[in-house]
Design a protein around this motif. Structure first.
Motif, PDB file in Angstrom:
ATOM      1  N   TYR A   6       0.840  -1.186   0.000  1.00 43.88           N
ATOM      2  CA  TYR A   6       0.000   0.000   0.000  1.00 43.88           C
ATOM      3  C   TYR A   6       0.880   1.243   0.000  1.00 43.88           C
ATOM      4  O   TYR A   6       2.085   1.188   0.276  1.00 43.88           O
ATOM      5  CB  TYR A   6      -0.928   0.003   1.223  1.00 43.88           C
ATOM      6  CG  TYR A   6      -0.207  -0.009   2.553  1.00 43.88           C
ATOM      7  CD1 TYR A   6       0.031   1.169   3.273  1.00 43.88           C
ATOM      8  CD2 TYR A   6       0.243  -1.209   3.113  1.00 43.88           C
ATOM      9  CE1 TYR A   6       0.693   1.159   4.499  1.00 43.88           C
ATOM     10  CE2 TYR A   6       0.902  -1.238   4.335  1.00 43.88           C
ATOM     11  CZ  TYR A   6       1.129  -0.055   5.018  1.00 43.88           C
ATOM     12  OH  TYR A   6       1.799  -0.075   6.217  1.00 43.88           O
ATOM     13  N   THR A   7       0.273   2.348  -0.315  1.00 44.84           N
ATOM     14  CA  THR A   7       0.949   3.635  -0.241  1.00 44.84           C
ATOM     15  C   THR A   7       0.715   4.213   1.148  1.00 44.84           C
ATOM     16  O   THR A   7      -0.431   4.303   1.600  1.00 44.84           O
ATOM     17  CB  THR A   7       0.409   4.603  -1.302  1.00 44.84           C
ATOM     18  OG1 THR A   7       0.650   4.052  -2.608  1.00 44.84           O
ATOM     19  CG2 THR A   7       1.099   5.954  -1.206  1.00 44.84           C
ATOM     20  N   HIS A   8       1.798   4.575   1.825  1.00 42.58           N
ATOM     21  CA  HIS A   8       1.663   5.133   3.179  1.00 42.58           C
ATOM     22  C   HIS A   8       0.804   6.396   3.106  1.00 42.58           C
ATOM     23  O   HIS A   8       1.072   7.301   2.312  1.00 42.58           O
ATOM     24  CB  HIS A   8       3.040   5.471   3.752  1.00 42.58           C
ATOM     25  CG  HIS A   8       3.036   5.759   5.212  1.00 42.58           C
ATOM     26  ND1 HIS A   8       2.519   6.936   5.736  1.00 42.58           N
ATOM     27  CD2 HIS A   8       3.478   5.030   6.269  1.00 42.58           C
ATOM     28  CE1 HIS A   8       2.641   6.918   7.043  1.00 42.58           C
ATOM     29  NE2 HIS A   8       3.220   5.770   7.406  1.00 42.58           N
ATOM     30  N   GLY A  12       3.466   8.758   1.586  1.00 45.66           N
ATOM     31  CA  GLY A  12       3.309   8.572   0.147  1.00 45.66           C
ATOM     32  C   GLY A  12       4.278   7.563  -0.443  1.00 45.66           C
ATOM     33  O   GLY A  12       4.492   7.561  -1.660  1.00 45.66           O
ATOM     34  N   THR A  13       4.858   6.700   0.390  1.00 43.48           N
ATOM     35  CA  THR A  13       5.844   5.717  -0.077  1.00 43.48           C
ATOM     36  C   THR A  13       5.246   4.311  -0.053  1.00 43.48           C
ATOM     37  O   THR A  13       4.356   4.010   0.755  1.00 43.48           O
ATOM     38  CB  THR A  13       7.093   5.741   0.820  1.00 43.48           C
ATOM     39  OG1 THR A  13       6.691   5.541   2.194  1.00 43.48           O
ATOM     40  CG2 THR A  13       7.803   7.077   0.699  1.00 43.48           C
ATOM     41  N   PRO A  14       5.745   3.412  -0.912  1.00 41.52           N
ATOM     42  CA  PRO A  14       5.247   2.031  -0.916  1.00 41.52           C
ATOM     43  C   PRO A  14       5.612   1.327   0.384  1.00 41.52           C
ATOM     44  O   PRO A  14       6.725   1.466   0.894  1.00 41.52           O
ATOM     45  CB  PRO A  14       5.965   1.388  -2.106  1.00 41.52           C
ATOM     46  CG  PRO A  14       6.427   2.521  -2.955  1.00 41.52           C
ATOM     47  CD  PRO A  14       6.709   3.649  -2.008  1.00 41.52           C
ATOM     48  N   GLN A  15       4.655   0.581   0.921  1.00 40.47           N
ATOM     49  CA  GLN A  15       4.844  -0.143   2.176  1.00 40.47           C
ATOM     50  C   GLN A  15       4.405  -1.592   1.999  1.00 40.47           C
ATOM     51  O   GLN A  15       3.495  -1.889   1.221  1.00 40.47           O
ATOM     52  CB  GLN A  15       4.002   0.487   3.289  1.00 40.47           C
ATOM     53  CG  GLN A  15       4.278   1.958   3.539  1.00 40.47           C
ATOM     54  CD  GLN A  15       5.456   2.184   4.456  1.00 40.47           C
ATOM     55  OE1 GLN A  15       5.542   1.618   5.539  1.00 40.47           O
ATOM     56  NE2 GLN A  15       6.383   3.037   4.028  1.00 40.47           N
ATOM     57  N   THR A  35       9.664  -3.664   1.009  1.00 39.40           N
ATOM     58  CA  THR A  35       8.534  -2.949   0.415  1.00 39.40           C
ATOM     59  C   THR A  35       7.746  -3.861  -0.524  1.00 39.40           C
ATOM     60  O   THR A  35       6.784  -3.430  -1.150  1.00 39.40           O
ATOM     61  CB  THR A  35       9.023  -1.711  -0.363  1.00 39.40           C
ATOM     62  OG1 THR A  35       9.935  -2.125  -1.383  1.00 39.40           O
ATOM     63  CG2 THR A  35       9.699  -0.715   0.567  1.00 39.40           C
ATOM     64  N   LEU A  74      -5.542   3.244  -1.631  1.00 41.60           N
ATOM     65  CA  LEU A  74      -4.112   3.272  -1.357  1.00 41.60           C
ATOM     66  C   LEU A  74      -3.458   1.906  -1.538  1.00 41.60           C
ATOM     67  O   LEU A  74      -2.249   1.773  -1.360  1.00 41.60           O
ATOM     68  CB  LEU A  74      -3.856   3.786   0.062  1.00 41.60           C
ATOM     69  CG  LEU A  74      -4.229   5.252   0.319  1.00 41.60           C
ATOM     70  CD1 LEU A  74      -4.053   5.593   1.790  1.00 41.60           C
ATOM     71  CD2 LEU A  74      -3.374   6.180  -0.548  1.00 41.60           C
ATOM     72  N   LEU A  76      -1.783  -1.236  -3.365  1.00 43.86           N
ATOM     73  CA  LEU A  76      -0.931  -1.463  -4.526  1.00 43.86           C
ATOM     74  C   LEU A  76      -1.018  -2.928  -4.928  1.00 43.86           C
ATOM     75  O   LEU A  76      -1.472  -3.764  -4.130  1.00 43.86           O
ATOM     76  CB  LEU A  76       0.527  -1.112  -4.189  1.00 43.86           C
ATOM     77  CG  LEU A  76       0.813   0.344  -3.809  1.00 43.86           C
ATOM     78  CD1 LEU A  76       2.247   0.471  -3.292  1.00 43.86           C
ATOM     79  CD2 LEU A  76       0.589   1.261  -5.003  1.00 43.86           C
ATOM     80  N   THR A 302      -1.864   4.803 -11.283  1.00 35.86           N
ATOM     81  CA  THR A 302      -0.625   5.030 -10.546  1.00 35.86           C
ATOM     82  C   THR A 302      -0.264   3.799  -9.749  1.00 35.86           C
ATOM     83  O   THR A 302      -1.090   3.194  -9.088  1.00 35.86           O
ATOM     84  CB  THR A 302      -0.798   6.219  -9.581  1.00 35.86           C
ATOM     85  OG1 THR A 302      -1.173   7.361 -10.346  1.00 35.86           O
ATOM     86  CG2 THR A 302       0.498   6.476  -8.840  1.00 35.86           C
TER      87      THR A 302
END
Length: 303
Positions: A6-8, A12-15, A35, A74, A76, A302
């Motif tokens: 997911y996006t934090h 805004g970073t991949p987690q 990640t 959010l 991914l 995105t």
């Protein structure tokens, strides 16, 4: 053990997160290089630790809500896979549907269904994937399109089973039916592949043969098609498919292989913009995507 990406919501970073019910515990905060499940898998492999053995110890910190992450779009793709491959005609229903498209007796689909060599084809790269909750797309030159709900397996470079997720191989039935040589165009286009929502790690105790794949398509908030198929109707095996994928072909850790569909809507059905597709495999979760009109390649969701 299940994980999601997911996006934090703040950074805004991949987690990478450990999924426990509705709770999501960040693994990236514990190990910044995690990640994606694949670096974590390599670390556990090196330490000879089974995934289930560490799940309890990884429930640390204040969890986020999976429901909230999903509602805020959010999520991914659950694996930052280098490539997605797919399999065809691995269920009787798929053979029937392909024959209906071509209207040819003793077609290539009849022969591949019973052949030793399975049908395998390239589907997508990570950059082409649609995340859970993001829109899949119709194709501009097709008038007959369907989702193809599938169990997707994630494998290593040597074909070892790493885990499972849910896949949607969005396809154009009229283009493929016109000529089997048009398969790449029927399968590979903007917004044609979605994976998620979660990644179920393989621990040697899963029983996919007991799972059921379910598909529901909503239009104007009403169900216009639903179907299900027990995975026990799958006529190949994971090892069989991966062995052919690896023949004279180099793949990377984290490669996804979709295993084919056994649910096909009736011949008079086609997806329309505004539809919502839900694919469920109970141990993994529900993959949901709305459907939109064709979009340019640069407008992919995105990642």
């Amino acid at each position: 053990m299940k994980t999601i990406r997911y996006t934090h919501p703040e950074l805004g970073t991949p987690q990478l997160g450990l999924l426990d019910g509705d709770h999501v515990y960040s693994l990236t905060e514990q190990v910044p290089t995690w990640t994606c499940p694949i670096p974590m898998w390599r670390a556990l492999q090196a330490l000879e630790i089974r995934p289930a053995a560490v799940a309890e110890r990884l429930r640390r910190g204040t969890p986020l809500s999976f429901t909230e992450l999903a509602s805020r779009r959010l999520l991914l793709p659950p694996v930052a896979t280098p490539e997605v491959w797919a399999s065809g005609v691995t269920y009787e229903r798929s053979r029937e549907a392909r024959n209906a498209e071509t209207q040819i007796k003793d077609s290539v689909y009849d022969r591949v269904y019973t052949a030793a060599r399975p049908e395998l084809f390239f589907k997508a790269t990570y950059e082409r994937l649609v995340a859970p909750g993001q829109p899949i797309s119709l194709r501009s030159d097709s008038n007959w399109m369907v989702p193809e709900p599938e169990l997707a397996i994630v494998v290593s470079a040597n074909g070892e089973l790493i885990g499972y997720t849910v896949g949607d191989d969005v396809s154009s039935r009229d283009i493929e039916g016109e000529n089997p040589l048009y398969l790449p165009q029927a399968k590979v286009f903007s917004g044609s592949c979605s994976l998620g929502p979660a990644f179920l790690w393989s621990d040697g105790e899963e029983k996919p043969e007991t799972w059921t794949i379910e598909l529901t398509i909503y239009r104007d908030d009403a169900s216009v098609f639903s179907g299900q198929v027990p995975f026990s109707q799958f006529r190949r095996s994971f090892s069989e498919l991966t062995s052919y994928l690896l023949r004279d072909n180099v793949i990377l850790d984290g490669t996804v292989l979709m295993t084919g569909t056994g649910i096909v809507p009736p011949d008079d059905f086609t997806l329309l913009a505004g539809d919502v597709v839900e694919i469920s495999i109970d141990p993994i979760g529900v993959l949901q995507n709305a459907v939109i009109s064709p979009v340019p390649a640069k407008a992919l969701a995105t990642k």
